[in-house]
Design an enzyme around this catalytic site. Structure first.
Site, mmCIF file in Angstrom:
data_model
loop_
_atom_site.group_PDB
_atom_site.id
_atom_site.type_symbol
_atom_site.label_atom_id
_atom_site.label_comp_id
_atom_site.label_asym_id
_atom_site.label_seq_id
_atom_site.Cartn_x
_atom_site.Cartn_y
_atom_site.Cartn_z
ATOM 1 N N SER A 1 -10.209 -0.350 6.839
ATOM 2 C CA SER A 1 -9.558 -0.187 5.535
ATOM 3 C C SER A 1 -8.876 -1.430 4.992
ATOM 4 O O SER A 1 -8.474 -1.447 3.836
ATOM 5 C CB SER A 1 -8.536 0.950 5.602
ATOM 6 O OG SER A 1 -9.196 2.184 5.544
ATOM 7 N N SER B 1 -9.854 1.860 2.673
ATOM 8 C CA SER B 1 -8.981 2.624 1.825
ATOM 9 C C SER B 1 -7.928 1.776 1.099
ATOM 10 O O SER B 1 -7.354 2.223 0.107
ATOM 11 C CB SER B 1 -8.257 3.679 2.663
ATOM 12 O OG SER B 1 -7.389 3.062 3.594
ATOM 13 N N LYS C 1 0.854 -1.201 0.000
ATOM 14 C CA LYS C 1 0.000 0.000 0.000
ATOM 15 C C LYS C 1 0.882 1.240 0.000
ATOM 16 O O LYS C 1 1.913 1.268 0.673
ATOM 17 C CB LYS C 1 -0.913 -0.029 1.222
ATOM 18 C CG LYS C 1 -1.971 1.080 1.244
ATOM 19 C CD LYS C 1 -2.910 0.932 2.449
ATOM 20 C CE LYS C 1 -4.004 2.010 2.448
ATOM 21 N NZ LYS C 1 -4.902 1.883 3.606
#
Lengths: 90, 483, 483
Positions: B177, B153, B78
């Site tokens: 997330s 997210s 990420k």
């Protein structure tokens, strides 16, 4: 509750352009209206937990230090080994 | 079957048996990314050259050195996890050019295990969002239906694994997330106990809630990656100083005697009926295999979302103040003085959702409002912790839907922040209480995946992994989706 | 109307730990710009603070030394504001629970003691340094000082004049030096203060509106700033104006202050608990241990010097105000007391310490520790003089030799022939010879010119090469002249 978006923006160093202000105000008001629905609670919110204290760091210098150039390589503007910002005194 | 389609644990075995090389696997995954990412949009940065170079190095080491089971396995990261020498943008214009001079703790672990980093994955800007639509750079699409969001997210991390453009990946979870995109994309995602994975190098959104965690198409892969990244770090004062077992070796799908708590608050209004049914069907399957179902109450859940948005935004408003155009990242072109530079830089550098959260956080901390908002939210958080503690007196794990519905369509919630926030109702309590939770696929509704969330006591990841493993044994490991 | 000035001070002292407060960078002054920095103290995204244990210990010590109660369970908070020298855009400090509070120090002014309340002492980090020069394309930021540990010592508004404020600052400084937690180098900015001033009609018990002054960089500057501000306020009141609660900036060169911000623009720092750090806990045993580490402090020392050792108040203060000086003196007193050398009086030791020793230190700028002199040597010199083995003049000769590296006092005495002649017959012979050779002076004396006596005694000393006991010489000369 009406939210002073301009004041908040100033505190947070944001600038909301006039054409977006109305939308931001509406959004902020609905968000605040949502989050303020909380029960009446009281008590100690300090979060102190002496049974699980933080481990403190030994006062000993580190060895694997990065150089100035490595650390400040991302700075938008540099001069004389320093980052440059708009003049803060006249 | 192409190499990218295999799970990490299978590839690990194939590597050790010399049935394939890391270079071949890496090449296959990179090719898959090249073939799918135009549609899926999971990657922000692909590091093809470095990945192949690393893969060849690991291939060379093999046979000469004892390697980590995940050595040579490709992984996606990420884009809010600091990678030394590799762009780390947090999907924000604010950090469009930021290259960290240091590695996050988890990257040191990943590198020490000789894993192959294929690139950095898309996300909502600064991890604020539930759809990955808030990325400054691109939108990520759900591989199961490209018209739908992958969740957020960590949408890129989940979508890449689902599409096969990553074997496993790292994400971060502040209010769901990891679990929400895992649920939407039909993969496994673990949000570890707060303090079990160091946050050093994770660009902070809400420090008291953030936690890095693994994604995989199987529970075994997820357990393997979690074993790599957990552990004490003296650079993170909130890191727990304890030892961790080999989660993979201890994986066990036997649920005999496992007490599964069912909190009615997670099956009420706001949660899609077909999602509830799908989750309860899976729980009933576990009951058939010897698990015991216990009804529990978590009444403060109804305040959790509000407390979450107050606490997380308060911390975010402070954490994101450092992005001011002075030391790194974006700086506006034209300005008259310091304040003008600050305001223009931050207004141009942040997207609207980030601005809303910063303003909410600024508001709840500001003079005259602190007690009514921040302090109250902290007290509600304490109640939530208490209720979980008492619930875990009656059960070993709590089973809930990971999301109130399956993936929504792109653009569907974008105009209405509060509607978007509601997508987090099943996940935020876990972050508030610092607990571990896992989302595991448990079926589909209208061809879209549904995730079952198991919540456990602090540091009970093994029980969660085992429970998820039992579910996986019923529904099968996920396979890369054709896109 | 007569007015009374009310002064409260906020003193920031840099602690002399080896490393910074939240990272392991070297805590040092004056090094090349941006060389004592790391990702943590420059606020790189994803970095986290870890608290230096010595900072907590030093602050607790200061708390003990100022009679504070110690909050051994406390926390840190963020103070949010934007400025280029503050890389995170928040300062980690303490708000509602300081490490120490409710203490006091006693100050001495014109021989009178006065108690000044200490509201609180807390730990926090210093900011970087802005550099200004016309040759720069703006202002430059040097981050070396970021994260240097500070304690902030906040006083009650207990001072009533600039002189009291100065005495308070001097007392704090000597305490900081005594417990060795700060270098107290004003020129390096290691102690700085903010000054709060208000005035009220004499006899009134209500406080007036207070004005805070920033940028006070020296103790003498503090006096000037207080006097200026008190006058400004009195003049304004005399004109019938009201005083506004505001912050003003002191300009020591011009000797004036200017408005910085009014109460209405007061900054909203949005304090909240620092989520990256958890509970600070100092076990009570450790708190006690640190208390036992506190040496005798200046006030107690002065009292002991006067009451027990019989020094004058002024000498006692002079010795106590300088740490190396009082260490030397205390050691001498201890040695002499220990060996029962009653002949060495504290008064004579104090004369030496304040006389030759201080003169040497002042002239050379050296520390006592950097010279060959130690308490044993000094005691020996004083003892030799008091037991009349050598003359006072010879003592000075020996002192000089010691400072030049020659520390064998017995050998110096032998080599230079410094042993004093006290034997009556030997001195009598010298006296007789001198008188015989100076008949004119003998006649002068007998004719009433009594100052001839000094000349004759001097001639005797000269004839003995300084070794004769001067008192003895004088006694014998007089005996002859009057005989």
């Amino acid at each position: 509750m009406s939210i002073d978006v301009k004041h908040l923006a100033r505190l947070a160093r944001l600038r909301i352009e006039d054409d977006k202000l109305a939308k931001f105000e509406k959004d902020m008001e609905s968000i605040v209206a949502m989050v303020e629905q909380l029960p009446e609670v009281s008590g100690d919110a300090s979060g102190l937990d002496p049974e699980h204290p933080m481990k403190l760091r030994e006062d000993k210098e580190g060895t694997d230090k990065l150089t100035r150039n490595e650390l400040l390589a991302n700075a938008p503007k540099m001069q004389a080994g320093c980052v440059v910002v708009p003049k803060t005194v006249e | 079957m192409e190499l990218y389609e295999y799970s990490a644990h299978k590839l690990s075995k194939m590597l050790s048996e010399k049935k394939c090389s890391s270079e071949e696997i890496t090449k296959s995954v990179l090719d898959r990314a090249a073939a799918t990412d135009e549609k899926v949009g999971a990657y922000l940065t692909v590091c093809e050259e470095n990945a192949l170079k690393k893969a060849r190095e690991v291939d060379e080491k093999r046979g000469r050195e004892t390697l980590h089971p995940l050595a040579g396995i490709p992984i996606g990261i990420k884009d809010n996890i600091s990678t030394k020498g590799l762009l780390t943008t947090c999907a924000s214009k604010m950090l469009y050019n930021y290259v960290p001079p240091f590695d996050a703790f988890v990257m040191k672990k990943v590198n020490a295990a000789d894993m192959v980093v294929t690139g950095k994955l898309n996300m909502d800007e600064f991890a604020m969002g539930s759809s990955t639509e808030n990325s400054y750079f691109k939108k990520t699409h759900n591989p199961h239906n490209l018209d739908c969001v992958p969740g957020g997210s960590s949408g890129g991390s989940a979508a890449a694994v689902a599409a096969g453009s990553a074997v496993i990946s790292l994400g971060s979870d502040t209010g769901g997330s990891i679990r929400m995109p895992a649920s939407y994309c039909g993969v496994v995602g673990l949000k570890p106990t707060y303090g079990s994975v160091s946050r050093y190098g994770l660009v902070a959104f809400a420090s008291s809630l953030d936690q890095i965690g693994p994604f995989g198409r199987s529970v075994t892969d997820t357990a393997m990656l979690y074993s790599v990244i957990c552990g004490h770090d003296n650079m993170d004062a909130t890191s727990a100083d304890r030892e961790y077992p080999d989660f993979t070796a201890l994986l066990n799908s036997d649920v005999k005697g496992l007490k599964i708590g069912i909190p009615e608050e997670y099956y009420g209004e706001g949660v899609d009926n077909s999602v509830k049914e799908t989750v309860m069907n899976a729980v009933k399957e576990l009951e058939k295999r010897g698990a015991e179902i216990v009804n529990i109450l978590l009444p403060s859940t109804k305040y959790a979302l509000n407390a979450y948005y107050i606490i997380s935004s308060a911390e975010a408003s402070s954490n994101l103040a450092r992005f001011d155009g002075v030391k790194y990242g974006y700086r506006t072109e034209n300005f008259t003085d310091l304040t003008d530079m600050y305001e223009k830089t931050r207004s141009e550098g942040f997207g609207d959702e980030v601005k809303r959260r910063i303003m909410l956080g600024t508001f709840v901390l500001s003079s005259g409002f602190f007690d009514a908002y921040y302090k109250k939210a902290k007290l509600v958080a304490l109640d939530i912790v208490k209720e979980f503690n008492s619930a875990f007196g009656k059960c070993d794990v709590i089973a809930t839907p990971a999301t109130p519905a399956t993936a929504f369509r792109l653009g569907e919630n974008i105009g209405d922040p509060t509607k978007m926030y509601a997508a987090d109702i099943c996940t935020v309590t876990v972050n508030i209480a610092g607990l571990p939770a896992i989302s595991v696929p448990c079926g589909k509704v209208n061809d879209m995946p549904v995730g079952l969330q198991f919540i456990g006591r602090k540091f009970s990841e093994q029980i969660l992994l085992n429970s998820a493993f039992a579910v996986e044994n019923i529904f099968g490991e996920s396979k890369p989706i054709n896109v | 109307m007569e007015y009374e000035t009310i002064v409260g001070l906020e003193v920031h002292a840099e602690l002399n730990t080896k490393t910074k407060i939240y990272c392991n960078c070297k805590n040092a002054f004056g090094l090349e710009v941006n060389t004592q920095i790391c990702p943590i103290c420059t606020g790189m995204p994803g970095t986290l603070p870890t608290l230096n244990e010595k900072v907590v210990e030093y602050a607790v010590k200061m708390g003990h030394a100022t009679n504070c109660s110690i909050n051994n369970v406390c926390k840190q908070d963020r103070k949010n504001y934007f400025y280029p020298d503050l890389p995170k855009a928040y300062q980690i400090s303490q708000s509602d629970i300081p490490l120490c509070e409710h203490g006091y120090v006693d100050i001495m002014l014109n021989g009178e003691e006065k108690r000044i309340g200490i509201t609180r002492i807390h730990i926090e980090e210093d900011a970087g340094k802005m550099l200004h020069n016309d040759a720069f394309q703006g202002s430059l930021v040097d981050f070396n000082r970021c994260g240097v540990p500070l304690i902030e010592i906040v006083s009650e508004p207990d001072m009533r004049s600039s002189a009291e404020a100065k005495a308070y600052l001097d007392t704090l400084k000597s305490i900081l030096q005594y417990i060795d937690i700060s270098d107290c180098k004003m020129e390096q900015g290691s102690i700085r203060c903010d000054v709060n001033v208000s005035v009220r009609p004499k006899g009134s018990t209500e406080f007036g509106k207070r004005v805070e002054m920033k940028n006070v960089n020296s103790f003498s500057g503090a006096m000037r700033a207080i006097d200026y501000e008190a006058n400004r306020q009195i003049e304004a009141l005399e004109r019938g104006e009201e005083i506004n609660q505001e912050t003003r900036r002191w300009d020591d060169q011009k000797g004036v202050n200017v408005l910085l911000r009014t109460k209405e623009d007061a900054q909203d720092y949005r304090y909240f608990p620092e989520p990256d750090l958890t509970t600070i806990y100092v076990p009570l045993e450790k708190v006690e241990e640190l208390k036992n580490d506190i040496p005798e402090l200046p006030n107690a020392k002065i009292k002991r010097y006067v009451k027990v050792l019989g020094l004058s108040q002024i000498d006692a203060e002079l010795i106590a105000e300088n740490l190396p000086r009082c260490r030397l003196f205390d050691e001498c007193v201890k040695i002499c007391g220990y060996f029962g050398k009653d002949s060495v009086s504290p008064k004579n030791l104090s004369n030496w310490v304040l006389g030759d020793v201080s003169k040497y230190m002042n002239e050379t700028g050296k520390d006592i520790a950097d010279t060959p002199l130690d308490a044993n040597l000094l005691c020996k010199i004083v003892e030799l003089i008091e037991t009349k083995v050598i003359s006072n003049t010879s003592g000075k000769v020996i002192f000089e030799e010691i400072m030049n590296g020659n520390t064998d006092i017995d050998k110096i005495i032998e080599d230079k022939g410094l042993r004093q002649i006290s034997d009556d017959s030997a001195i009598e012979k010298i006296v007789n010879d001198v008188l015989a050779a100076n008949q004119k002076s003998v006649d002068d004396y007998r004719g009433g010119k009594t100052n001839a006596l000094g000349f004759l005694v001097g001639q005797c000393m000269k004839a003995s090469k300084g070794q004769a006991n001067p008192a003895k010489c004088k006694e014998l000369v007089l005996k002859y002249l009057n005989g």
